[in-house]
Scaffold this motif. Structure first.
Motif, PDB file in Angstrom:
ATOM      1  N   PHE A  81      -9.995  -7.271   3.293  1.00 53.11           N
ATOM      2  CA  PHE A  81      -8.990  -6.509   2.560  1.00 53.11           C
ATOM      3  C   PHE A  81      -8.608  -5.240   3.298  1.00 53.11           C
ATOM      4  O   PHE A  81      -7.450  -4.822   3.303  1.00 53.11           O
ATOM      5  CB  PHE A  81      -9.543  -6.192   1.168  1.00 53.11           C
ATOM      6  N   THR A  82      -9.564  -4.604   3.938  1.00 54.03           N
ATOM      7  CA  THR A  82      -9.297  -3.341   4.632  1.00 54.03           C
ATOM      8  C   THR A  82      -8.522  -3.529   5.928  1.00 54.03           C
ATOM      9  O   THR A  82      -8.164  -2.556   6.587  1.00 54.03           O
ATOM     10  CB  THR A  82     -10.595  -2.588   4.921  1.00 54.03           C
ATOM     11  N   SER A  83      -8.230  -4.766   6.282  1.00 56.11           N
ATOM     12  CA  SER A  83      -7.402  -5.021   7.459  1.00 56.11           C
ATOM     13  C   SER A  83      -5.926  -4.823   7.172  1.00 56.11           C
ATOM     14  O   SER A  83      -5.109  -4.802   8.096  1.00 56.11           O
ATOM     15  CB  SER A  83      -7.605  -6.453   7.964  1.00 56.11           C
ATOM     16  N   TYR A  84      -5.598  -4.691   5.897  1.00 56.99           N
ATOM     17  CA  TYR A  84      -4.205  -4.659   5.493  1.00 56.99           C
ATOM     18  C   TYR A  84      -3.785  -3.297   4.972  1.00 56.99           C
ATOM     19  O   TYR A  84      -4.497  -2.645   4.218  1.00 56.99           O
ATOM     20  CB  TYR A  84      -3.955  -5.689   4.390  1.00 56.99           C
ATOM     21  N   ALA A  85      -2.590  -2.916   5.382  1.00 59.19           N
ATOM     22  CA  ALA A  85      -1.884  -1.834   4.711  1.00 59.19           C
ATOM     23  C   ALA A  85      -0.983  -2.486   3.655  1.00 59.19           C
ATOM     24  O   ALA A  85      -0.623  -3.662   3.784  1.00 59.19           O
ATOM     25  CB  ALA A  85      -1.047  -1.038   5.702  1.00 59.19           C
ATOM     26  N   TRP A  86      -0.629  -1.712   2.639  1.00 63.19           N
ATOM     27  CA  TRP A  86       0.056  -2.280   1.493  1.00 63.19           C
ATOM     28  C   TRP A  86       1.321  -1.507   1.153  1.00 63.19           C
ATOM     29  O   TRP A  86       1.460  -0.316   1.492  1.00 63.19           O
ATOM     30  CB  TRP A  86      -0.876  -2.251   0.284  1.00 63.19           C
ATOM     31  N   GLY A  87       2.179  -2.213   0.438  1.00 64.71           N
ATOM     32  CA  GLY A  87       3.368  -1.541  -0.050  1.00 64.71           C
ATOM     33  C   GLY A  87       3.867  -2.194  -1.326  1.00 64.71           C
ATOM     34  O   GLY A  87       3.529  -3.348  -1.632  1.00 64.71           O
ATOM     35  N   TRP A  88       4.624  -1.422  -2.076  1.00 62.15           N
ATOM     36  CA  TRP A  88       5.355  -1.924  -3.236  1.00 62.15           C
ATOM     37  C   TRP A  88       6.849  -1.749  -2.964  1.00 62.15           C
ATOM     38  O   TRP A  88       7.292  -0.680  -2.506  1.00 62.15           O
ATOM     39  CB  TRP A  88       4.975  -1.169  -4.498  1.00 62.15           C
ATOM     40  N   PHE A  89       7.579  -2.788  -3.271  1.00 63.49           N
ATOM     41  CA  PHE A  89       9.033  -2.768  -3.164  1.00 63.49           C
ATOM     42  C   PHE A  89       9.611  -3.231  -4.496  1.00 63.49           C
ATOM     43  O   PHE A  89       8.891  -3.830  -5.310  1.00 63.49           O
ATOM     44  CB  PHE A  89       9.505  -3.700  -2.038  1.00 63.49           C
ATOM     45  N   ARG A  90      10.865  -2.978  -4.714  1.00 63.28           N
ATOM     46  CA  ARG A  90      11.490  -3.445  -5.949  1.00 63.28           C
ATOM     47  C   ARG A  90      12.911  -3.926  -5.676  1.00 63.28           C
ATOM     48  O   ARG A  90      13.561  -3.461  -4.728  1.00 63.28           O
ATOM     49  CB  ARG A  90      11.487  -2.360  -7.011  1.00 63.28           C
ATOM     50  N   GLN A  91      13.353  -4.826  -6.527  1.00 62.80           N
ATOM     51  CA  GLN A  91      14.683  -5.388  -6.373  1.00 62.80           C
ATOM     52  C   GLN A  91      15.336  -5.495  -7.741  1.00 62.80           C
ATOM     53  O   GLN A  91      14.875  -6.244  -8.606  1.00 62.80           O
ATOM     54  CB  GLN A  91      14.616  -6.761  -5.703  1.00 62.80           C
TER      55      GLN A  91
END
Length: 128
Positions: free
Chosen positions: A30-40
């Motif tokens: 899990f710590t290999s990933y950076a994350w984001g939230w997007f919206r549409q």
């Protein structure tokens, strides 16, 4: 990696919601990933909302949500959250979480391009 987003719903203006995005499956930790939230929103493009780095708690927000939304991650639960407060009708959209294999612990991405994985989206509706 599979991402499962949840927590959307109908809320009145000035209310709050917390979105969750749980990661599962084989692959990198899990710590290999950076994350984001997007919206549409209907008829519009997918817009950046918030992002968090792999480590060091580095976050970045769209101007429209700064001070109202908070992104966080719980590495023990393989889950990323988006706490949304003081919601406005213009926040109405389908919210998507994304993960990408960032090369650095400190980097975030505000564009969808590098994201390897996406959740299915969760609908947030804010009534006036």
């Amino acid at each position: 990696v599979q991402l499962q987003a949840s927590g959307g719903g109908l809320v009145q203006a000035e209310g709050s919601l917390r979105l969750s995005c749980a990661a599962s499956g084989r692959g990198r930790t899990f710590t290999s990933y950076a994350w984001g939230w997007f919206r549409q929103a209907p008829g519009k493009e997918r817009d950046f909302v918030a992002a968090i780095s792999r480590s060091y708690g580095i976050t970045y927000y769209a101007d429209s949500v700064k001070g109202r939304f908070t992104i966080s991650r719980d590495n023990a639960k393989n889950t990323v959250y988006l706490q949304m407060n003081s919601l406005k009708p213009e926040d109405t959209a389908v919210y998507y979480c994304g993960a990408w294999t960032a090369p650095s612990m400190r980097v975030v991405s505000t564009t969808p391009t590098p994201y390897n994985y996406w959740g299915q989206g969760t609908l947030v509706t804010v009534s006036s």
